[in-house]
Design a protein around this motif. Structure first.
Motif, PDB file in Angstrom:
ATOM      1  N   THR A  92       0.671 -15.686 -98.713  1.00 28.50           N
ATOM      2  CA  THR A  92       0.422 -16.719 -99.083  1.00 28.50           C
ATOM      3  C   THR A  92       1.070 -17.725 -97.933  1.00 28.50           C
ATOM      4  OG1 THR A  92      -0.108 -16.939-101.674  1.00 28.50           O
ATOM      5  CG2 THR A  92      -0.076 -19.126-100.020  1.00 28.50           C
ATOM      6  N   ALA A  93       2.125 -17.536 -98.067  1.00 27.71           N
ATOM      7  CA  ALA A  93       3.074 -18.256 -96.417  1.00 27.71           C
ATOM      8  C   ALA A  93       3.131 -17.758 -95.203  1.00 27.71           C
ATOM      9  CB  ALA A  93       4.835 -18.450 -96.975  1.00 27.71           C
ATOM     10  N   GLY A  94       2.269 -16.430 -95.121  1.00 31.31           N
ATOM     11  CA  GLY A  94       1.971 -16.082 -94.217  1.00 31.31           C
ATOM     12  C   GLY A  94       1.196 -16.527 -93.244  1.00 31.31           C
ATOM     13  N   TRP A  95      -0.240 -16.210 -94.231  1.00 33.40           N
ATOM     14  CA  TRP A  95      -1.345 -17.407 -93.687  1.00 33.40           C
ATOM     15  C   TRP A  95      -0.949 -19.036 -93.546  1.00 33.40           C
ATOM     16  CZ3 TRP A  95      -4.676 -14.179 -92.168  1.00 33.40           C
ATOM     17  CH2 TRP A  95      -5.133 -12.759 -92.586  1.00 33.40           C
ATOM     18  N   ILE A  96      -0.135 -19.148 -94.244  1.00 37.10           N
ATOM     19  CA  ILE A  96      -0.374 -20.992 -94.044  1.00 37.10           C
ATOM     20  C   ILE A  96       0.421 -21.019 -92.767  1.00 37.10           C
ATOM     21  CG2 ILE A  96       0.760 -22.631 -94.500  1.00 37.10           C
ATOM     22  CD1 ILE A  96      -0.392 -21.722 -97.565  1.00 37.10           C
ATOM     23  N   GLY A  97       1.497 -20.309 -92.431  1.00 42.47           N
ATOM     24  CA  GLY A  97       2.066 -19.946 -90.815  1.00 42.47           C
ATOM     25  C   GLY A  97       1.659 -19.697 -89.564  1.00 42.47           C
ATOM     26  N   TRP A  98       0.629 -19.067 -89.806  1.00 40.94           N
ATOM     27  CA  TRP A  98       0.135 -18.545 -89.061  1.00 40.94           C
ATOM     28  C   TRP A  98      -1.286 -19.161 -88.753  1.00 40.94           C
ATOM     29  CZ3 TRP A  98      -5.983 -18.291 -90.431  1.00 40.94           C
ATOM     30  CH2 TRP A  98      -6.543 -17.401 -88.873  1.00 40.94           C
ATOM     31  N   LEU A  99      -1.498 -19.896 -89.588  1.00 42.84           N
ATOM     32  CA  LEU A  99      -3.119 -21.425 -88.816  1.00 42.84           C
ATOM     33  C   LEU A  99      -1.908 -22.442 -88.586  1.00 42.84           C
ATOM     34  CD1 LEU A  99      -5.750 -22.361 -89.055  1.00 42.84           C
ATOM     35  CD2 LEU A  99      -5.028 -22.704 -91.336  1.00 42.84           C
ATOM     36  N   PHE A 100       0.027 -22.556 -89.337  1.00 41.99           N
ATOM     37  CA  PHE A 100       0.058 -24.083 -88.816  1.00 41.99           C
ATOM     38  C   PHE A 100       0.318 -23.736 -86.967  1.00 41.99           C
ATOM     39  CE2 PHE A 100       5.040 -25.796 -87.834  1.00 41.99           C
ATOM     40  CZ  PHE A 100       4.282 -26.678 -88.106  1.00 41.99           C
ATOM     41  N   LEU A 118       2.100 -13.860 -87.683  1.00 42.64           N
ATOM     42  CA  LEU A 118       1.147 -13.135 -88.812  1.00 42.64           C
ATOM     43  C   LEU A 118       0.981 -11.475 -88.768  1.00 42.64           C
ATOM     44  CD1 LEU A 118      -0.590 -13.471 -91.360  1.00 42.64           C
ATOM     45  CD2 LEU A 118      -2.474 -13.266 -89.869  1.00 42.64           C
ATOM     46  N   ALA A 119       1.441 -10.560 -87.845  1.00 37.43           N
ATOM     47  CA  ALA A 119       1.367  -9.787 -87.626  1.00 37.43           C
ATOM     48  C   ALA A 119       2.740  -9.034 -88.570  1.00 37.43           C
ATOM     49  CB  ALA A 119       0.654  -8.858 -86.592  1.00 37.43           C
ATOM     50  N   GLY A 120       3.213  -9.288 -87.788  1.00 38.23           N
ATOM     51  CA  GLY A 120       5.043  -9.636 -88.547  1.00 38.23           C
ATOM     52  C   GLY A 120       5.140  -9.590 -90.010  1.00 38.23           C
ATOM     53  N   ILE A 121       4.537 -10.958 -90.271  1.00 38.50           N
ATOM     54  CA  ILE A 121       4.560 -11.375 -91.997  1.00 38.50           C
ATOM     55  C   ILE A 121       3.808 -10.199 -92.164  1.00 38.50           C
ATOM     56  CG2 ILE A 121       3.874 -13.449 -93.708  1.00 38.50           C
ATOM     57  CD1 ILE A 121       4.772 -15.175 -91.221  1.00 38.50           C
ATOM     58  N   LEU A 122       2.626  -9.736 -91.810  1.00 36.62           N
ATOM     59  CA  LEU A 122       2.308  -9.214 -92.883  1.00 36.62           C
ATOM     60  C   LEU A 122       2.580  -7.318 -93.083  1.00 36.62           C
ATOM     61  CD1 LEU A 122      -1.766  -9.706 -91.461  1.00 36.62           C
ATOM     62  CD2 LEU A 122      -1.065  -9.939 -94.019  1.00 36.62           C
ATOM     63  N   THR A 123       2.963  -6.791 -91.498  1.00 35.82           N
ATOM     64  CA  THR A 123       3.792  -5.952 -91.911  1.00 35.82           C
ATOM     65  C   THR A 123       5.183  -5.800 -92.941  1.00 35.82           C
ATOM     66  OG1 THR A 123       3.457  -5.292 -89.453  1.00 35.82           O
ATOM     67  CG2 THR A 123       5.757  -3.730 -90.600  1.00 35.82           C
ATOM     68  N   LEU A 149      -5.242  -6.253 -89.743  1.00 32.82           N
ATOM     69  CA  LEU A 149      -5.610  -7.397 -90.231  1.00 32.82           C
ATOM     70  C   LEU A 149      -5.453  -9.122 -89.915  1.00 32.82           C
ATOM     71  CD1 LEU A 149      -6.594  -8.030 -92.797  1.00 32.82           C
ATOM     72  CD2 LEU A 149      -4.705  -8.666 -93.626  1.00 32.82           C
ATOM     73  N   ALA A 150      -4.416  -8.793 -89.066  1.00 37.67           N
ATOM     74  CA  ALA A 150      -3.987 -10.183 -88.215  1.00 37.67           C
ATOM     75  C   ALA A 150      -5.078  -9.407 -86.660  1.00 37.67           C
ATOM     76  CB  ALA A 150      -2.844  -9.628 -87.603  1.00 37.67           C
TER      77      ALA A 150
END
Length: 211
Positions: A92-100, A118-123, A149-150
């Motif tokens: 959840t935080a990854g998606w929010i951080g990506w858009l922010f 986002l790629a780093g967080i998803l990994t 996915l990113a």
């Protein structure tokens, strides 16, 4: 001995592949709905109500997607465990951080920087999710699924920011009414995101299901 001489081996392999593909499609569908609804809520008229509603939808989607992975690779006893909840929170935080980050920087540079983040967080989240459900197994491949996915997410954001038009079919006469099918650019971006999710989850689930 050849696999042909061991039909049970071939049967187990086929079963793992079918389970992996089915679970990947389910995970991609859940993630597309969750992220898509959240994205639609916050990308337009952003208020406190829409932000909170989007956050709830995003977290529920992350929790369900984590549950799909867990129920596929192991016996799912309960989803309400610290490590498993942590995996959903990181997602959840990854998606929010990506858009922010993308909005903070703005433009194509913002999309590129946000996508890299986002790629780093998803990994990392994929690896955490794997350890939460299969602590004795290796992490497997998480970098490529994270990148795929990113990349799909970057297409979704690009279509929302830079493309206003869409495609529409010629008017179709159906009895007493006329139907026009319209496909907005955002719909195309969401479709690309869904396909990237299916590919990413299929790869990591297949690796997780390997003995």
């Amino acid at each position: 001995m050849s696999v042909i001489r061991q039909p049970e081996v071939l049967g187990r392999t086929t079963r793992r592949r079918v389970i992996g593909v089915t679970a990947a499609l389910s995970a991609a569908a859940v993630e597309t709905v969750g992220v898509g609804l959240w994205f639609g809520l916050v990308i337009g008229s952003r208020t406190t109500a829409t932000a909170l509603a989007g956050l709830g939808v995003l977290f529920c989607g992350a929790l369900l997607r984590t549950g799909v992975f867990g129920s596929t690779v192991t016996d799912l006893e309960t989803l309400v465990e610290p490590t498993r909840l942590g995996a959903a929170l990181v997602l959840t935080a990854g998606w929010i951080g990506w858009l922010f980050v993308a909005e903070l920087i703005g433009g194509s540079v913002g999309i590129a920087v946000g996508t890299a983040l986002l790629a780093g967080i998803l990994t990392g989240q994929f690896a955490l999710e794997r350890r939460a459900f299969r602590p004795r197994a290796g992490d497997g491949a998480t970098v490529v699924p994270g990148l795929v996915l990113a990349a799909g997410a970057s297409v979704l954001l690009t279509t929302a920011w830079f493309f206003d038009g869409g495609l529409s079919s010629p008017p179709l006469s159906l009895g007493f009414t006329t139907v026009v099918v319209e496909i907005a650019a955002l719909h195309v971006g969401l479709l690309v995101f869904a396909l990237s999710g299916a590919l990413a989850h299929q790869r990591r689930l297949q690796r997780a299901l390997d003995p």
